[in-house]
Design a protein around this motif. Sequence first.
Motif, PDB file in Angstrom:
ATOM      1  N   ARG A   1       0.852  -1.201   0.000  1.00 44.85           N
ATOM      2  CA  ARG A   1       0.000   0.000   0.000  1.00 44.85           C
ATOM      3  C   ARG A   1       0.884   1.246   0.000  1.00 44.85           C
ATOM      4  O   ARG A   1       1.737   1.418   0.872  1.00 44.85           O
ATOM      5  CB  ARG A   1      -0.914   0.029   1.217  1.00 44.85           C
ATOM      6  N   PHE A   2       0.639   2.129  -0.992  1.00 47.50           N
ATOM      7  CA  PHE A   2       1.346   3.397  -1.070  1.00 47.50           C
ATOM      8  C   PHE A   2       0.321   4.515  -1.086  1.00 47.50           C
ATOM      9  O   PHE A   2      -0.522   4.587  -1.986  1.00 47.50           O
ATOM     10  CB  PHE A   2       2.213   3.455  -2.332  1.00 47.50           C
TER      11      PHE A   2
ATOM     12  N   LEU B   1       2.765  -4.664  -4.934  1.00 50.95           N
ATOM     13  CA  LEU B   1       1.897  -3.510  -4.706  1.00 50.95           C
ATOM     14  C   LEU B   1       0.451  -3.835  -5.081  1.00 50.95           C
ATOM     15  O   LEU B   1       0.172  -4.346  -6.160  1.00 50.95           O
ATOM     16  CB  LEU B   1       2.399  -2.327  -5.536  1.00 50.95           C
ATOM     17  N   ARG B   2      -0.494  -3.517  -4.137  1.00 57.80           N
ATOM     18  CA  ARG B   2      -1.918  -3.771  -4.364  1.00 57.80           C
ATOM     19  C   ARG B   2      -2.748  -2.491  -4.405  1.00 57.80           C
ATOM     20  O   ARG B   2      -3.734  -2.417  -5.129  1.00 57.80           O
ATOM     21  CB  ARG B   2      -2.472  -4.685  -3.261  1.00 57.80           C
TER      22      ARG B   2
ATOM     23  N   ILE C   1      -6.152  -1.668  -6.845  1.00 56.23           N
ATOM     24  CA  ILE C   1      -6.907  -0.409  -6.880  1.00 56.23           C
ATOM     25  C   ILE C   1      -5.953   0.774  -6.953  1.00 56.23           C
ATOM     26  O   ILE C   1      -4.928   0.814  -6.257  1.00 56.23           O
ATOM     27  CB  ILE C   1      -7.828  -0.274  -5.648  1.00 56.23           C
ATOM     28  N   VAL C   2      -6.300   1.739  -7.825  1.00 57.49           N
ATOM     29  CA  VAL C   2      -5.542   2.986  -7.938  1.00 57.49           C
ATOM     30  C   VAL C   2      -6.531   4.147  -7.895  1.00 57.49           C
ATOM     31  O   VAL C   2      -7.500   4.181  -8.659  1.00 57.49           O
ATOM     32  CB  VAL C   2      -4.738   3.046  -9.257  1.00 57.49           C
ATOM     33  N   ASP C   3      -6.268   5.089  -7.000  1.00 57.06           N
ATOM     34  CA  ASP C   3      -7.098   6.279  -6.870  1.00 57.06           C
ATOM     35  C   ASP C   3      -6.301   7.485  -7.338  1.00 57.06           C
ATOM     36  O   ASP C   3      -5.348   7.908  -6.687  1.00 57.06           O
ATOM     37  CB  ASP C   3      -7.564   6.463  -5.429  1.00 57.06           C
TER      38      ASP C   3
ATOM     39  N   ASN D   1      -4.242  -7.696 -13.126  1.00 59.54           N
ATOM     40  CA  ASN D   1      -5.224  -7.981 -12.078  1.00 59.54           C
ATOM     41  C   ASN D   1      -5.910  -6.716 -11.560  1.00 59.54           C
ATOM     42  O   ASN D   1      -6.639  -6.749 -10.575  1.00 59.54           O
ATOM     43  CB  ASN D   1      -4.566  -8.718 -10.908  1.00 59.54           C
ATOM     44  N   PHE D   2      -5.652  -5.650 -12.218  1.00 56.46           N
ATOM     45  CA  PHE D   2      -6.216  -4.349 -11.893  1.00 56.46           C
ATOM     46  C   PHE D   2      -7.750  -4.429 -11.874  1.00 56.46           C
ATOM     47  O   PHE D   2      -8.363  -4.858 -12.840  1.00 56.46           O
ATOM     48  CB  PHE D   2      -5.760  -3.387 -12.980  1.00 56.46           C
TER      49      PHE D   2
END
Length: 697
Positions: free
Chosen positions: A131-132, A153-154, A179-181, A200-201
Amino acid sequence: MMKACVTILLCIVVGTSARYPCPPECECGELGPHGIACGGEDMTHFPKNIPPNAVYLDVEGTKITTIPKGVFNKLHHLIGLILDQNQISTIEPGAFQGLTNMSLLSLSTNPGLSLTKVDPLILKDIQNLTRFLAQNNKLITIPTKFFSENKNLREVDLQNAGLLELQPGCFSNLKNLFIVDLSKNQIDKIGANVFTGSSNFQTLLLSNSQVKSIEPRAFETQEEMLFLMIDHNMLVSVRSALLGLKNLLTLALNDNKIVSLNEDDFKDLVMLNSLDLSNNELMDTGNALANLRSLGSLNLNNNRLTKLSFQGMPLLTDISVSNNLLQSIPERLDVITHARILDISNNPIQSLPGGRFASLNSLLKLDISNISVIQDGGLAPDALTGLHSLVELRVENNELNKVPSQALSAVKQIQILSLSHNKIETLDENDFVSVSNVSNLQLANNMLAKVPEKALRPFTNLTQLDLSGNPLVHISDWSFGNSTTLSSLRLSNAKLSVIDPAAFHDLKGVHSIDVTNNNLTWLPGDLLKYDRAFPFYLYADQGNPWYCDCQMKPFSEAVNVPGQSVITNIHCSGPEKYKGQNLGDIPLANLTCDCEHQEAPSVDTSGSDNSTAVGQPAKLRCKVGGCPTAHLFWTTPRGFVISPHLTEYTGYDVQDDGTLVIMATVAEDAGNYTCTAANYLGKAEQSHKLKLDIIET
């Protein structure tokens, strides 16, 4: 035995922590046995001698500007590092050396941090990062290789991170990325190679990011993506941008500037369940929607559509096409037999043939508010034929002057009926006979001058009644009859000046009554004087000129007693000495009137015009006696109830001395006029007959 085990475990934990002293700038144990929290506005450097067994380290709210090389290199057990709300602008190469087990890194709210000045491989030492988080920054860009070594990274949260661009490949080949926000940034363009290989996005959030264009096939390798939010941007088209998204379930394109759709724009979205295209500039959808066979929810509100067909969308259940330019009911309603919600409100629809909705026998909610054909001629008697499952019907803003009772007979099972924002002046006792199961009736913002007690009698399950925004000056005794099921009554913004003592009696089940924003100065003492087994809320404080004198004494005495179930909060507008005070804080003995002899009002209509010619003015006088000063209102032969300063009835005016002035009479103005006056001691009324002469030409 168990207590002994627990004691030994606690000793081990405490003993382990006790081997390492806690830095003076920090608090140890705040985030668990091995959690350390450090911070303070005076802190300019990372604390030294952080215990090497630390698992979580939180350094927040400091003046630290730099993350030096190797500052964490002894913290091999660290799992989470939180560096939020600092002044970090520099991250030296090797800053994260030694953090081989860390899974969470948060750099949020460091407004001086820009990734243009940071080593692109600054995260290479955090091999297990999952998580970043870096919200609320000014990062400007994501370098091409920034995450290249973080294969685990997830989640990446870069909401409001000050991003102006995404460099090619910055999210590529991250096989575990979930997940990307990227919402609330200023990313002008989404390139074709930004997400390549991140297979896998599942969720991408690009809302409110100033996106003007997305290159063709930008998401082609994201076949597993389920949720894509590109709403509130500046897109004018989505040409080929969505190809490859074969498993996408939800697509939000609302609040863009999309003018047209290409036939192939959505061709790969075979699993799409929810599509939001509201608040764009679409004039026609063409055949772009024709193959969305899995689509369940479609929102096209606030576009410029002049026509629409549901061909090819057999599973649609939730459809909104409000605020468009539709001239007719959308085509092929027979295709959407599973529809549950249909909103076609606010369209200039010119025709509503009988039985048009007959194929929608599963429909639960229909909104036909603000429809041109209804405004021109009312709701046709057979307009709702076939809607055997309908639960909610909204026919608002249609200039109806009466309840469409014949049309309602086709939907006897409805439970929610809204006729608000029309011009209904009276209610007949038979208006709601066919819909007696309604539990929520909304009649707000009509022209009702009286509470229609007879019209409410058919209801057996009515729990919510909204009469707000009507020109209701007076609520008489027993106005709501035997509405014992009623729990919520709204009478706000309704011009009320007089409520009779027994107006709400027999409303045994009511939980709340709203009389805010009226012209009330006092309430009868007996208004709420009966036992309830539950708290009762009287919303009355806002927007009423409460005058805390003798007229409010009986009410205050009734509600401000220990253990009473009425909850209200009334602040005085006058007299001046009590202005702003809570009624309940004023001793009863102080609630007095400046009257030598208090008495109920008297009414005298002598001196009124007895006759006038049609088209000519008339004056009807009403002199009121008694003390304290009474509220006055007139009831006309047309059913209008008019008090001073009421503006809903043009051509009529009640002056401050009680005189009713009719500017230019019409034939319907002939008949009996009743002047009524009321104070807390009683009510008086007197009638006067006005005759109209027709002048022959």
